[in-house]
Structure formats: structure tokens, C-alpha cells
Design an enzyme around this catalytic site. Structure first.
Site, mmCIF file in Angstrom:
data_model
loop_
_atom_site.group_PDB
_atom_site.id
_atom_site.type_symbol
_atom_site.label_atom_id
_atom_site.label_comp_id
_atom_site.label_asym_id
_atom_site.label_seq_id
_atom_site.Cartn_x
_atom_site.Cartn_y
_atom_site.Cartn_z
ATOM 1 N N GLU A 164 24.302 41.216 45.318
ATOM 2 C CA GLU A 164 23.162 42.154 44.891
ATOM 3 C C GLU A 164 23.962 42.963 43.900
ATOM 4 O O GLU A 164 24.022 44.264 44.335
ATOM 5 C CB GLU A 164 22.445 42.899 45.949
ATOM 6 C CG GLU A 164 21.328 43.581 45.496
ATOM 7 C CD GLU A 164 20.942 44.694 46.440
ATOM 8 O OE1 GLU A 164 20.168 44.306 47.531
ATOM 9 O OE2 GLU A 164 20.736 45.804 46.003
ATOM 10 N N HIS A 209 14.057 42.904 45.140
ATOM 11 C CA HIS A 209 14.807 43.907 45.029
ATOM 12 C C HIS A 209 13.997 45.116 44.866
ATOM 13 O O HIS A 209 12.849 45.176 44.373
ATOM 14 C CB HIS A 209 15.857 43.836 43.936
ATOM 15 C CG HIS A 209 16.757 44.815 43.489
ATOM 16 N ND1 HIS A 209 16.541 46.349 43.357
ATOM 17 C CD2 HIS A 209 17.909 45.199 44.065
ATOM 18 C CE1 HIS A 209 17.623 46.767 43.295
ATOM 19 N NE2 HIS A 209 18.450 46.502 43.853
ATOM 20 N N ASP A 237 26.061 45.975 46.308
ATOM 21 C CA ASP A 237 24.954 46.959 45.293
ATOM 22 C C ASP A 237 25.766 47.783 44.514
ATOM 23 O O ASP A 237 25.467 49.005 44.206
ATOM 24 C CB ASP A 237 24.064 47.754 46.312
ATOM 25 C CG ASP A 237 22.857 48.258 45.610
ATOM 26 O OD1 ASP A 237 22.870 47.819 44.526
ATOM 27 O OD2 ASP A 237 21.816 48.871 46.162
#
Ligand code: MN
Length: 375
Positions: free
Chosen positions: A38, A203, A330
Site C-alpha cells: 500500500e 483504500h 503506507d
């Protein structure tokens, strides 16, 4: 490995010191490869377009953008550089032993723009992303951006992303102009995702305008709480809207250890059963073929993005299994060193660690990665 074995490994690790890399399978030799799933990127063009405040951007996102990404905010130029520069990204990956990033467009991406413009931006982003991957095929894979507010163009783009660009899935940053994917207009998109076997990374972004009210104080609208509140509700709308009965092979990936949903399995299943036994249809509930948690366990994968807790990982591992969990950082919103330390010291068996660190990413996203030879 069996559930019992897994518990034994975790329990055994509790007694061992966790600091300094002790206990975790990744601390052992040979080193287990890391695919982070991600990892946000942007382009300077998109950042400029977002700075203009397009109509599908929430007020909270405009504030957030001003705070975190605009040229005047402290640390913003560094964040923008990390989002846009592949050189800076590769340097951080190398410094932390991260083999690959699965790239996805940062929020809100093409979903902030009117339908035609959104579709045009998505196509252009995907062309650029495919180029980045072609230049660094061993380091990057990528999720296609789409503009769901333009369902017809999204269907075509999902097919193009799979067939022409060989991208690894699709990212949707939660709602589009306040609308969620259970709504009828989005069914062609879900059908295309299923038909093309393109996993959907759902997301978070800030709550829609209909939901935002009480989140507008104390910074609650952002990643602190609002993102997860909106995204978890989005997935629940899909489950309760019967999306996974209609599209049983649809794969959805949620970040942040499942946006809190696994913690609520018992409660949600219990209430669903209870209401359906008392005529829940009158309250708008739909009859489903399975319990809510069963859809989650068969259609949903979760990632570790921004949730670097061994206890949370252990809980998710116990109720979902290692085959449902993927490593994610992230980047650049979270620290790579922290994410890597977390996974390297996690009390996992080697088999579970391999699944979480790279094998599930290979399988779910069709990432072509060959592990370095083991010595
Ligand atoms: Mn993210």
C-alpha cells in the site's frame, strides 16, 4: 501450519525479548523478501490539479492537503518529493531492505474530478505508472487508478490495465462524490474487476459529506479515525448490499489490518443473525447466503499498513490465517524503518512470515518476483 502450532509460536515469543530483532523469522537467515503493498505515489501534475480544489474533493481533504502537502506546510516539500520521486523512494527502499513497492495513487486521485476529466486523468496516470514499472520491473508493481464516477470508462480502463498495461489490480480511494460501491451504478465496475481477476484495493479517504459532521472537530476526519470509519463502513455496505453474493470471486484488499472490522466479527454476525430472526428485512437488511464475517474471510485480504502492532497482527493471524495478510508500509505517510522493524521482529513461523512478506502479494496481485537464491 496448524492453528495450534501458530499459537505455540506466538506464545513462545511472548516470553522472549522482542527488541533487537529477537524471535522474528525475518531476523533469521536467509532473509525473507519484502513486498510492500500500500505504497502511495503521485505526479506533480496531479498534485497541481488537486491544489486547484476539484469538486469531488471533500472539505476535509482540502484542509488535509493544505496541512500536509501544500508548499507552505512544514514537511510538505519532503512529503511531495517522496510521493513523486522514484529515486527518493528507491533510496528509502534500499536503506530499509524493502524489495518492492506496489504503487497506488494517493488520495483522492481521479475520484476528485468530474466524470470525463477523472477518466482522462486515470488513463494518463496508468500510462505513466506502467512506464515507471517498465523502467524498474524488479522494484515496482502497480495498481490502476480509475474514476468510478464514470462507470463506463472505468470498465474499459480495468480491461486496458489488465490486458495492455499488465497492472496488478485496481485502487479505489473509498467513496466517489459521496457514493459507495454497493450502489447499482457501480455494478459494471465490480463485474469487470471479477471478470479480469483484478483485486480491488479499497483504500480510505476522508468521510463523505453526508457522514463528515461529527468528524470535523479535533482532526478526526483524517487518518486518525475518519478514514477507517468511512472505509470500514464502505466494506460493510458491500457485504450487506449483497455484492459478494453477486460477485463471489471479487477480491478486496483492505489496509490497516482490515480497518478494524475483524475485531467486530462476533458482534456483527450476532446482530445480523438476531435481526434476521426477527424480520430484519423490515429494517432494510437483505438476506445473505453467508454470515458477514464469512464473506470477509473468503473475499477480503488485509494489509499491515500503518498498524505496526504484534498483538493486532497475532489476533488477525489467529482469526484470518496467514494466507489473508499482506505486508504494507503506507509510504510515505508512515515510516519505512518502523514498518520493517515491526515485521522483522514479528513472532511468526518462517512459513507464515513468507506468506505475509511476499508470497501472498505474489499470489493476490500476480506480482512477478523471484526470490534471490537461498544459500
Ligand atoms: Mn495509504
Amino acid at each position: 501450519m496448524t492453528q495450534l502450532d501458530r499459537r505455540t509460536v506466538i506464545a513462545g515469543a511472548v516470553a522472549a525479548p522482542m527488541a533487537g530483532g529477537a524471535g522474528g523469522a525475518l531476523a533469521q537467515s536467509p532473509r525473507i523478501p519484502l513486498i510492500a503493498t500500500e505504497e502511495a505515489y503521485a505526479t506533480p501534475e496531479l498534485m497541481a490539479q488537486l491544489d486547484a480544489g476539484p469538486p469531488g474533493m471533500t472539505q476535509a481533504e482540502k484542509t488535509y492537503t493544505t496541512l500536509l502537502r501544500s508548499g507552505t506546510a512544514p514537511g510538505a516539500s519532503e512529503l511531495n518529493r517522496k510521493l513523486c520521486s522514484m529515486e527518493a523512494r528507491l533510496a528509502e527502499m534500499d536503506a530499509n531492505g524493502v524489495d518492492m513497492h506496489l504503487l497506488s495513487i494517493t488520495i483522492p486521485g481521479p475520484q476528485a474530478f468530474p466524470p470525463q476529466e477523472g477518466a482522462r486523468i486515470a488513463r494518463s496516470l496508468n500510462d505513466g505508472l506502467a512506464e515507471i514499472i517498465r523502467a524498474h520491473p524488479t522494484r515496482f508493481a502497480g495498481l490502476a487508478a480509475i474514476a468510478p464516477q464514470n462507470p463506463e470508462a472505468s470498465v474499459a480502463e480495468i480491461e486496458r490495465a489488465r490486458k495492455d498495461l499488465a497492472l496488478n489490480g485496481v485502487i479505489i480511494n473509498s467513496h466517489s462524490f459521496g457514493e459507495y460501491l454497493d450502489e447499482a451504478k457501480f455494478r459494471p465496475i465490480l463485474a469487470a474487476l471479477e471478470a479480469q481477476d483484478m483485486p480491488l484495493y479499497l483504500h480510505p479517504r476522508s468521510p463523505s459529506q453526508a457522514m463528515i459532521g461529527p468528524y470535523e472537530n479535533y482532526g478526526l476526519s483524517g487518518a486518525l479515525w475518519g478514514y477507517g470509519a468511512d472505509c470500514s463502513m464502505h466494506l460493510l455496505r458491500m457485504i450487506f448490499g449483497g455484492v459478494f453474493d453477486d460477485f463471489p470471486r471479487l477480491k478486496v484488499v483492505l489496509g490497516h489490518m482490515g480497518e478494524g472490522i475483524p475485531y467486530y466479527f462476533t458482534r456483527v454476525d450476532n446482530r445480523y443473525r438476531n435481526l434476521m430472526a426477527r424480520g430484519g428485512e423490515k429494517l432494510g437488511l437483505k438476506p445473505l447466503r453467508q454470515l458477514p464475517s464469512e464473506y470477509f474471510k473468503s473475499n477480503v485480504y488485509i494489509t499491515t499498513s500503518g498498524t505496526f502492532s504484534h498483538k493486532v497482527l497475532g489476533y488477525c493471524l489467529d482469526i484470518l490465517g496467514a494466507e489473508r495478510i499482506l505486508f504494507a508500509i503506507d509510504y510515505p505517510y508512515e515510516r519505512s524503518d518502523e514498518a520493517v522493524r515491526f515485521i522483522r521482529t514479528a513472532p511468526l513461523s518462517t512459513a507464515d512470515a513468507e506468506q505475509i512478506c511476499f508470497r501472498n502479494a505474489q499470489a493476490v496481485f500476480r506480482i512477478k518476483y523471484s526470490a534471490p537464491s537461498r544459500i
